[in-house]
Design a protein around this motif. Structure first.
Motif, PDB file in Angstrom:
ATOM      1  N   GLU A 149      34.697  76.632  31.199  1.00  0.00           N
ATOM      2  CA  GLU A 149      35.264  77.239  29.967  1.00  0.00           C
ATOM      3  C   GLU A 149      33.945  76.946  29.263  1.00  0.00           C
ATOM      4  O   GLU A 149      33.722  77.942  27.788  1.00  0.00           O
ATOM      5  CB  GLU A 149      35.660  75.763  29.266  1.00  0.00           C
ATOM      6  CG  GLU A 149      37.395  75.724  29.680  1.00  0.00           C
ATOM      7  CD  GLU A 149      38.200  73.689  29.790  1.00  0.00           C
ATOM      8  OE1 GLU A 149      37.232  73.251  29.080  1.00  0.00           O
ATOM      9  OE2 GLU A 149      38.969  73.749  29.832  1.00  0.00           O
ATOM     10  N   HIS A 150      33.259  76.646  29.970  1.00  0.00           N
ATOM     11  CA  HIS A 150      31.409  76.525  28.554  1.00  0.00           C
ATOM     12  C   HIS A 150      30.628  78.041  28.651  1.00  0.00           C
ATOM     13  O   HIS A 150      30.057  78.139  28.166  1.00  0.00           O
ATOM     14  CB  HIS A 150      30.929  74.940  29.789  1.00  0.00           C
ATOM     15  CG  HIS A 150      30.655  74.352  29.560  1.00  0.00           C
ATOM     16  ND1 HIS A 150      29.424  73.284  28.930  1.00  0.00           N
ATOM     17  CD2 HIS A 150      32.048  73.775  30.042  1.00  0.00           C
ATOM     18  CE1 HIS A 150      30.525  72.195  29.280  1.00  0.00           C
ATOM     19  NE2 HIS A 150      31.863  71.944  29.176  1.00  0.00           N
ATOM     20  N   THR A 152      32.296  80.727  28.832  1.00  0.00           N
ATOM     21  CA  THR A 152      33.844  81.385  27.692  1.00  0.00           C
ATOM     22  C   THR A 152      32.810  80.908  26.551  1.00  0.00           C
ATOM     23  O   THR A 152      32.790  81.464  25.564  1.00  0.00           O
ATOM     24  CB  THR A 152      34.745  81.283  27.833  1.00  0.00           C
ATOM     25  OG1 THR A 152      35.120  81.273  28.880  1.00  0.00           O
ATOM     26  CG2 THR A 152      35.376  81.287  26.369  1.00  0.00           C
ATOM     27  N   GLN A 153      32.595  79.423  25.834  1.00  0.00           N
ATOM     28  CA  GLN A 153      31.784  79.012  24.739  1.00  0.00           C
ATOM     29  C   GLN A 153      30.314  79.747  24.674  1.00  0.00           C
ATOM     30  O   GLN A 153      30.310  79.433  23.572  1.00  0.00           O
ATOM     31  CB  GLN A 153      32.058  77.801  24.788  1.00  0.00           C
ATOM     32  CG  GLN A 153      33.136  77.170  24.665  1.00  0.00           C
ATOM     33  CD  GLN A 153      33.465  75.528  25.072  1.00  0.00           C
ATOM     34  OE1 GLN A 153      32.352  74.598  25.371  1.00  0.00           O
ATOM     35  NE2 GLN A 153      34.418  74.710  24.964  1.00  0.00           N
ATOM     36  N   SER A 156      29.769  83.116  23.653  1.00  0.00           N
ATOM     37  CA  SER A 156      30.900  82.849  22.091  1.00  0.00           C
ATOM     38  C   SER A 156      29.425  82.729  21.037  1.00  0.00           C
ATOM     39  O   SER A 156      29.058  83.721  20.323  1.00  0.00           O
ATOM     40  CB  SER A 156      32.845  82.401  21.883  1.00  0.00           C
ATOM     41  OG  SER A 156      33.258  82.696  22.669  1.00  0.00           O
ATOM     42  N   ILE A 157      28.960  81.898  21.870  1.00  0.00           N
ATOM     43  CA  ILE A 157      27.546  81.890  20.821  1.00  0.00           C
ATOM     44  C   ILE A 157      26.444  82.302  21.157  1.00  0.00           C
ATOM     45  O   ILE A 157      25.609  83.315  19.931  1.00  0.00           O
ATOM     46  CB  ILE A 157      27.238  80.108  21.532  1.00  0.00           C
ATOM     47  CG1 ILE A 157      28.177  79.061  21.068  1.00  0.00           C
ATOM     48  CG2 ILE A 157      25.822  80.484  21.525  1.00  0.00           C
ATOM     49  CD1 ILE A 157      27.699  78.102  21.819  1.00  0.00           C
TER      50      ILE A 157
END
Length: 184
Positions: A149-150, A152-153, A156-157
């Motif tokens: 999850e991190h 993926t985040q 995006s960042i």
């Protein structure tokens, strides 16, 4: 606690069961293997197949090779405990935890009783360790899921930062261009 570690080194997994062998139990109870097996045969109704079974020749050969190649500090010493006549006509019996508990009913010496208590403690300790390992596996799966999850985040960042940088570069290029027309 040292005796429990010694007992744990004599617990094997065969046919999906944690078992102890007749020769190890006899050594712990300080009786001959023959005497232990005779007592079991006199009380055979107490030992159904899920409490005790005899190893096949292939299983016994595999056991011997595992003992030689595994932990030299603890189980290699045990190789000497395998009676030489076991390689021939008689194959060892394997006792599950329930079978070992049943042995306490037929072996009544003080040594057998105290050793049985230690053996039961060793089985309980192994079960506790296995449960802890299961908890650790679950925690590692949760951590892995969070990391995904991190990732993926973070991706995006990074994309957003790159877009901002691209916009700033484009703006800078626009601001730094050579002006045409009237100048002040």
């Amino acid at each position: 606690m040292n005796i429990i570690k010694s007992i744990q080194n004599r617990i094997y997994e065969i046919r999906g069961e944690r078992v102890m062998f007749d020769f190890d139990l006899a050594a712990l109870y300080e009786v001959e293997t023959r005497v232990l097996n005779q007592a079991v045969k006199r009380n055979i109704k107490r030992f159904p197949k899920d409490f005790m079974f005899q190893l096949t020749k292939e299983e016994f050969e595999q056991l011997k090779s595992q003992i030689v190649t595994s932990k030299p500090s603890s189980q290699f010493v045990m190789m000497g405990a395998i009676p030489q006549n076991r390689t021939g006509k008689y194959l060892p019996y394997a006792f599950t935890e329930q079978g070992v508990a049943m042995l306490s009913g037929i072996l009544n010496s003080d040594k057998a009783i105290s050793m049985n208590i230690d053996i039961m403690r060793a089985f309980v300790e192994i079960r506790r360790i296995v449960l802890q390992q299961g908890d650790i596996r679950e925690q590692l799966k949760q951590i892995q899921h969070r990391i995904i999850e991190h990732d993926t985040q973070l991706s995006s960042i990074y994309d957003a930062i790159e877009n901002l940088l691209d916009d700033k570069v484009a703006q800078k290029k626009w601001d730094d261009r050579e002006r045409i027309g009237f100048k002040k």
